[in-house]
Design a protein around this motif. Structure first.
Motif, PDB file in Angstrom:
ATOM      1  N   GLY A   1      45.356  32.851   1.640  1.00 26.98           N
ATOM      2  CA  GLY A   1      44.692  34.123   1.392  1.00 26.98           C
ATOM      3  C   GLY A   1      44.308  34.875   2.648  1.00 26.98           C
ATOM      4  N   ARG A   2      44.898  34.504   3.780  1.00 25.49           N
ATOM      5  CA  ARG A   2      44.520  35.123   5.054  1.00 25.49           C
ATOM      6  C   ARG A   2      45.582  36.071   5.604  1.00 25.49           C
ATOM      7  N   GLU A   3      46.595  36.387   4.803  1.00 22.94           N
ATOM      8  CA  GLU A   3      47.700  37.179   5.318  1.00 22.94           C
ATOM      9  C   GLU A   3      47.291  38.605   5.666  1.00 22.94           C
ATOM     10  N   ALA A   4      46.506  39.264   4.795  1.00 18.99           N
ATOM     11  CA  ALA A   4      46.102  40.639   5.085  1.00 18.99           C
ATOM     12  C   ALA A   4      45.267  40.693   6.357  1.00 18.99           C
ATOM     13  N   ALA A   5      44.380  39.716   6.534  1.00 14.04           N
ATOM     14  CA  ALA A   5      43.568  39.669   7.749  1.00 14.04           C
ATOM     15  C   ALA A   5      44.439  39.408   8.969  1.00 14.04           C
ATOM     16  N   THR A   6      45.466  38.577   8.818  1.00 19.60           N
ATOM     17  CA  THR A   6      46.394  38.322   9.922  1.00 19.60           C
ATOM     18  C   THR A   6      47.111  39.599  10.327  1.00 19.60           C
ATOM     19  N   VAL A   7      47.602  40.331   9.330  1.00 21.74           N
ATOM     20  CA  VAL A   7      48.285  41.591   9.621  1.00 21.74           C
ATOM     21  C   VAL A   7      47.345  42.552  10.338  1.00 21.74           C
ATOM     22  N   ALA A   8      46.092  42.617   9.875  1.00 19.80           N
ATOM     23  CA  ALA A   8      45.122  43.531  10.484  1.00 19.80           C
ATOM     24  C   ALA A   8      44.855  43.162  11.942  1.00 19.80           C
ATOM     25  N   THR A   9      44.634  41.879  12.213  1.00 22.31           N
ATOM     26  CA  THR A   9      44.373  41.476  13.595  1.00 22.31           C
ATOM     27  C   THR A   9      45.596  41.704  14.475  1.00 22.31           C
ATOM     28  N   SER A  10      46.773  41.458  13.936  1.00 19.35           N
ATOM     29  CA  SER A  10      48.001  41.668  14.710  1.00 19.35           C
ATOM     30  C   SER A  10      48.181  43.145  15.048  1.00 19.35           C
ATOM     31  N   LEU A  11      47.906  43.996  14.075  1.00 15.44           N
ATOM     32  CA  LEU A  11      48.062  45.432  14.300  1.00 15.44           C
ATOM     33  C   LEU A  11      47.045  45.940  15.318  1.00 15.44           C
ATOM     34  N   LEU A  12      45.810  45.432  15.235  1.00 14.90           N
ATOM     35  CA  LEU A  12      44.799  45.804  16.228  1.00 14.90           C
ATOM     36  C   LEU A  12      45.239  45.387  17.628  1.00 14.90           C
ATOM     37  N   ALA A  13      45.824  44.203  17.728  1.00  8.81           N
ATOM     38  CA  ALA A  13      46.254  43.705  19.039  1.00  8.81           C
ATOM     39  C   ALA A  13      47.372  44.572  19.608  1.00  8.81           C
ATOM     40  N   VAL A  14      48.338  44.919  18.773  1.00  6.72           N
ATOM     41  CA  VAL A  14      49.429  45.780  19.224  1.00  6.72           C
ATOM     42  C   VAL A  14      48.896  47.152  19.634  1.00  6.72           C
ATOM     43  N   ALA A  15      47.971  47.694  18.843  1.00  3.02           N
ATOM     44  CA  ALA A  15      47.396  48.999  19.169  1.00  3.02           C
ATOM     45  C   ALA A  15      46.598  48.949  20.468  1.00  3.02           C
ATOM     46  N   ALA A  16      46.104  47.768  20.821  1.00  2.00           N
ATOM     47  CA  ALA A  16      45.375  47.612  22.084  1.00  2.00           C
ATOM     48  C   ALA A  16      46.308  47.372  23.261  1.00  2.00           C
ATOM     49  N   GLY A  17      47.600  47.109  22.978  1.00  2.00           N
ATOM     50  CA  GLY A  17      48.572  46.949  24.051  1.00  2.00           C
ATOM     51  C   GLY A  17      49.289  45.619  24.110  1.00  2.00           C
ATOM     52  N   ALA A  18      49.082  44.741  23.118  1.00  2.00           N
ATOM     53  CA  ALA A  18      49.756  43.439  23.134  1.00  2.00           C
ATOM     54  C   ALA A  18      51.272  43.620  23.091  1.00  2.00           C
TER      55      ALA A  18
END
Length: 317
Positions: free
Chosen positions: A235-252
């Motif tokens: 049940g953690r997939e949506a949260a994973t996507v959100a954290t990944s997107l935040l990281a990319v938006a920050a420059g990852a």
């Protein structure tokens, strides 16, 4: 593979654990046929490379010997590489990495950042392959006791810089190095959130950064039910996507995920929306103490003359 390290678009690394005891999918892909099929599926879903691991590094896990680890990963690497899949080997052992590279792997993803096996730098240097250096303080069995920092972001940045310097000194070219803050490895949930909120400080090292939050326990705690029971891994997939997107938006540079399709879909939306970037004020992030993720402040709020956690699109820069 230098082109992959220098990729402008976010790189998506799909996770393939061929272990019986991984925290998320232990046992599902221990069978050769299932593992190969899943690796092919990850690429079909949009993964740029598939990260194959034969030893669980979840907190508290016991180590397996090198022979067992190699026996798990090498047949799968050979099969996937022969099918044209770009493979990375998730190992901290030089002898396993060397065998994996000979079998067709193209990247070494070392959770120890070279600390667990001093010979890893030689293997990577001689192969000329990319090397992911993760922040690490010790093996899984005792990593919880090592989660002590004066300032987790400052300390992780300094320790990653030491690993980069050691790699460069050993002759590994700078354009083969990727860094990883090691979320969950000798980190508490609060440490993970601070690293997420202040990711630009780690990007200041000047190397591509891989971000791996996928399905980790701190996301489960964040999404706990009314009784405080953490959300299960499924049940953690949506949260994973959100954290990944935040990281990319920050420059990852890239993200390491189990659910490739969900992440690829989210990144497609991000691109269509103008590739918006988070603009964080370092002092604001430090004052927030990691409790507020970058971007959580109101977009119009200003701190010290700079937008604190604001958002801008590619055209705004």
């Amino acid at each position: 593979m230098t082109d992959l390290v220098r990729a402008q678009a976010p790189v998506v690394m799909g996770v393939l654990n061929v272990t019986p005891d991984s925290f998320s999918d232990g046992g599902r892909y221990a069978d050769f046929t299932a593992a190969v099929a899943h690796g092919v599926r990850l690429v079909a879903d949009g993964a740029h490379l598939v990260d194959i691991g034969g030893e669980s590094t979840r907190p508290g896990a016991d180590r397996v010997d090198a022979e067992t680890e190699a026996a798990r990963v090498l047949p799968v690497i050979r099969e996937l590489a022969a099918a044209g899949v770009v493979v990375s080997i998730d190992t901290s052992r030089a002898r396993v990495a060397e065998a994996a590279l000979a079998a067709g792997a193209a990247v070494v993803n070392d959770v120890s950042g070279g600390l667990a096996d001093p010979d890893m730098a030689r293997v990577v240097r001689d192969a000329g392959c990319p090397w992911v250096l993760m922040h690490w303080r010790g093996h899984s069995r005792g990593m919880r006791e090592l989660a002590r920092y004066t300032d987790v972001v400052t300390d992780v940045r300094a320790e990653l810089a030491q690993r980069v310097d050691a790699a460069l000194t050993a002759g590994v070219p700078a354009d083969r190095i990727v860094v990883d803050p090691g979320l969950g490895f000798a980190k508490t949930a609060e440490h993970n959130w601070q690293l997420t909120a202040r990711l630009p400080e780690l990007l200041d090292l000047g190397f591509p950064l891989l971000f791996g939050a996928s399905r980790k326990s701190y996301l489960g705690r964040l999404l706990a039910d009314a009784d405080g029971v953490p959300r299960p891994t499924a049940g953690r997939e949506a949260a994973t996507v959100a954290t990944s997107l935040l990281a990319v938006a920050a420059g990852a540079w890239g993200v390491r995920v189990h659910d490739v399709l969900g992440t690829v879909d989210a990144l497609a939306v991000w691109r269509a929306g103008g590739r918006p970037r988070l603009v964080t004020d370092r002092a604001a992030g430090q004052r927030a103490g990691g409790e507020l993720a970058a971007g959580e402040r109101a977009g119009g709020e200003r701190a010290g003359g700079k937008l604190a956690g604001g958002i801008q699109t590619e055209g705004d820069r």
